[in-house]
Design a protein around this motif. Sequence first.
Motif, PDB file in Angstrom:
ATOM      1  N   VAL A   1       0.866  -1.402   0.010  1.00 39.70           N
ATOM      2  CA  VAL A   1       0.117  -0.085   0.056  1.00 39.70           C
ATOM      3  C   VAL A   1       0.837   1.441   0.026  1.00 39.70           C
ATOM      4  CG1 VAL A   1      -1.799   1.379   1.404  1.00 39.70           C
ATOM      5  CG2 VAL A   1      -1.825  -1.065   1.149  1.00 39.70           C
ATOM      6  N   GLN A   2       0.416   2.252  -0.764  1.00 36.35           N
ATOM      7  CA  GLN A   2       1.287   3.537  -0.848  1.00 36.35           C
ATOM      8  C   GLN A   2       0.330   4.592  -0.601  1.00 36.35           C
ATOM      9  OE1 GLN A   2       3.224   4.480  -4.340  1.00 36.35           O
ATOM     10  NE2 GLN A   2       4.596   6.068  -3.256  1.00 36.35           N
ATOM     11  N   LEU A   3       0.631   5.615   0.549  1.00 33.28           N
ATOM     12  CA  LEU A   3      -0.394   6.600   0.610  1.00 33.28           C
ATOM     13  C   LEU A   3       0.539   8.067   0.559  1.00 33.28           C
ATOM     14  CD1 LEU A   3      -2.115   5.516   4.060  1.00 33.28           C
ATOM     15  CD2 LEU A   3      -2.813   5.022   1.591  1.00 33.28           C
ATOM     16  N   VAL A   4       0.022   8.979  -0.421  1.00 40.87           N
ATOM     17  CA  VAL A   4       0.886   9.969  -0.673  1.00 40.87           C
ATOM     18  C   VAL A   4      -0.181  11.137  -0.135  1.00 40.87           C
ATOM     19  CG1 VAL A   4       1.931  11.483  -2.426  1.00 40.87           C
ATOM     20  CG2 VAL A   4       1.971   8.900  -2.612  1.00 40.87           C
ATOM     21  N   ASP A   5       0.340  11.772   0.876  1.00 42.90           N
ATOM     22  CA  ASP A   5      -0.178  13.071   1.473  1.00 42.90           C
ATOM     23  C   ASP A   5       0.069  14.390   0.590  1.00 42.90           C
ATOM     24  OD1 ASP A   5       0.527  11.820   4.852  1.00 42.90           O
ATOM     25  OD2 ASP A   5      -0.970  11.390   3.448  1.00 42.90           O
ATOM     26  N   SER A   6      -0.683  15.262   0.458  1.00 48.19           N
ATOM     27  CA  SER A   6      -0.134  16.525   0.044  1.00 48.19           C
ATOM     28  C   SER A   6      -1.397  17.662   0.506  1.00 48.19           C
ATOM     29  CB  SER A   6      -0.314  16.452  -1.299  1.00 48.19           C
ATOM     30  OG  SER A   6      -1.620  16.091  -1.944  1.00 48.19           O
ATOM     31  N   GLY A   7      -0.933  18.791   0.132  1.00 51.66           N
ATOM     32  CA  GLY A   7      -1.949  20.078   0.437  1.00 51.66           C
ATOM     33  C   GLY A   7      -1.750  20.703   1.730  1.00 51.66           C
ATOM     34  N   GLY A   8      -0.560  20.547   2.303  1.00 54.63           N
ATOM     35  CA  GLY A   8      -0.320  21.256   3.585  1.00 54.63           C
ATOM     36  C   GLY A   8       0.302  22.556   3.054  1.00 54.63           C
ATOM     37  N   GLY A   9       0.705  23.253   4.141  1.00 58.40           N
ATOM     38  CA  GLY A   9       1.245  24.753   4.002  1.00 58.40           C
ATOM     39  C   GLY A   9       1.091  25.791   5.102  1.00 58.40           C
TER      40      GLY A   9
ATOM     41  N   TYR B   1       0.538  16.386   9.484  1.00 52.43           N
ATOM     42  CA  TYR B   1      -0.592  15.610   9.411  1.00 52.43           C
ATOM     43  C   TYR B   1      -0.260  14.442   8.236  1.00 52.43           C
ATOM     44  CZ  TYR B   1      -3.664  19.314  11.404  1.00 52.43           C
ATOM     45  OH  TYR B   1      -4.257  20.214  12.035  1.00 52.43           O
ATOM     46  N   TYR B   2      -0.861  13.245   8.949  1.00 45.81           N
ATOM     47  CA  TYR B   2      -0.718  11.983   8.272  1.00 45.81           C
ATOM     48  C   TYR B   2      -2.060  11.231   8.026  1.00 45.81           C
ATOM     49  CZ  TYR B   2       4.127  12.450  10.121  1.00 45.81           C
ATOM     50  OH  TYR B   2       5.509  12.899  10.757  1.00 45.81           O
ATOM     51  N   CYS B   3      -1.949  10.832   6.784  1.00 43.13           N
ATOM     52  CA  CYS B   3      -2.884  10.159   6.337  1.00 43.13           C
ATOM     53  C   CYS B   3      -2.526   8.541   7.007  1.00 43.13           C
ATOM     54  CB  CYS B   3      -3.220   9.756   4.743  1.00 43.13           C
ATOM     55  SG  CYS B   3      -4.233   8.902   4.236  1.00 43.13           S
ATOM     56  N   ASN B   4      -3.793   7.671   6.967  1.00 44.69           N
ATOM     57  CA  ASN B   4      -3.699   6.511   7.744  1.00 44.69           C
ATOM     58  C   ASN B   4      -4.763   5.581   7.196  1.00 44.69           C
ATOM     59  OD1 ASN B   4      -4.719   4.368  10.383  1.00 44.69           O
ATOM     60  ND2 ASN B   4      -2.499   4.892  10.027  1.00 44.69           N
ATOM     61  N   MET B   5      -4.416   4.181   6.755  1.00 41.84           N
ATOM     62  CA  MET B   5      -5.438   3.348   6.201  1.00 41.84           C
ATOM     63  C   MET B   5      -5.385   2.228   7.283  1.00 41.84           C
ATOM     64  SD  MET B   5      -5.086   1.031   2.795  1.00 41.84           S
ATOM     65  CE  MET B   5      -5.318   2.284   1.767  1.00 41.84           C
TER      66      MET B   5
ATOM     67  N   ASN C   1      -1.948   0.048   9.654  1.00 43.80           N
ATOM     68  CA  ASN C   1      -0.528  -0.109   9.595  1.00 43.80           C
ATOM     69  C   ASN C   1       0.081   0.807   8.520  1.00 43.80           C
ATOM     70  OD1 ASN C   1      -0.315  -2.217  11.437  1.00 43.80           O
ATOM     71  ND2 ASN C   1      -1.128  -3.727  10.201  1.00 43.80           N
ATOM     72  N   PHE C   2      -0.923   1.465   7.698  1.00 40.59           N
ATOM     73  CA  PHE C   2      -0.244   2.046   6.662  1.00 40.59           C
ATOM     74  C   PHE C   2      -0.353   3.586   6.836  1.00 40.59           C
ATOM     75  CE2 PHE C   2       0.504  -1.697   4.324  1.00 40.59           C
ATOM     76  CZ  PHE C   2      -0.819  -2.573   4.815  1.00 40.59           C
ATOM     77  N   TRP C   3       0.709   4.207   6.577  1.00 41.10           N
ATOM     78  CA  TRP C   3       0.882   5.746   6.872  1.00 41.10           C
ATOM     79  C   TRP C   3       1.358   6.616   5.513  1.00 41.10           C
ATOM     80  CZ3 TRP C   3      -0.807   8.005  11.356  1.00 41.10           C
ATOM     81  CH2 TRP C   3      -0.861   6.817  12.394  1.00 41.10           C
ATOM     82  N   GLY C   4       1.024   7.740   5.222  1.00 42.58           N
ATOM     83  CA  GLY C   4       1.305   8.643   4.383  1.00 42.58           C
ATOM     84  C   GLY C   4       2.609   9.103   4.909  1.00 42.58           C
ATOM     85  N   GLN C   5       3.488   9.999   4.013  1.00 43.56           N
ATOM     86  CA  GLN C   5       5.012  10.530   4.385  1.00 43.56           C
ATOM     87  C   GLN C   5       4.540  11.673   5.289  1.00 43.56           C
ATOM     88  OE1 GLN C   5       3.320  11.353   1.703  1.00 43.56           O
ATOM     89  NE2 GLN C   5       3.703  13.260   1.080  1.00 43.56           N
ATOM     90  N   GLY C   6       3.289  12.274   5.258  1.00 47.72           N
ATOM     91  CA  GLY C   6       3.016  13.558   6.084  1.00 47.72           C
ATOM     92  C   GLY C   6       3.058  14.680   5.373  1.00 47.72           C
ATOM     93  N   THR C   7       2.490  15.610   5.775  1.00 43.67           N
ATOM     94  CA  THR C   7       2.340  16.937   5.073  1.00 43.67           C
ATOM     95  C   THR C   7       2.301  18.199   6.228  1.00 43.67           C
ATOM     96  OG1 THR C   7       1.430  18.700   3.418  1.00 43.67           O
ATOM     97  CG2 THR C   7      -0.298  17.062   4.629  1.00 43.67           C
TER      98      THR C   7
END
Length: 120
Positions: A2-10, A94-98, A108-114
């Motif tokens: 599984v791959q999670l890609v976070d985006s949109g922070g700022g 902020y981290y996405c989680n599945m 168990n699955f996390w994005g890289q964080g934004t």
Amino acid sequence: QVQLVDSGGGLVQAGGSLRLSCAASGRTVSRSSMGWFRQAPGKEREFVAQISWMTSSTDYADSVKGRFTISRDVAKNAVYLQMNSLKPEDTAIYYCNMGVAGASSPGNFWGQGTQVTVSS
């Protein structure tokens, strides 16, 4: 895998808005719920929100209720976090989680964080 890609922070001023996105790919058997967690410097990771992939039912931390909205797009395999009325205390990575199963049970699955930074 599984791959999670976070985006949109700022960087945003207090009272402003941001929309975070999480794109999921790969094995999806664990996609019962997806959510967002955050971690501020020097603090423990905390639950923000979750959404059921099947029913779209949602749950939120008390600190963000009424300000944040989690949603998902099944066709795009994506989850979003609309954040309004942002406060300096919302500053965190902020981290996405599945596979999340509640505030204290991340999957168990996390994005890289934004990074989200809210200035006063």
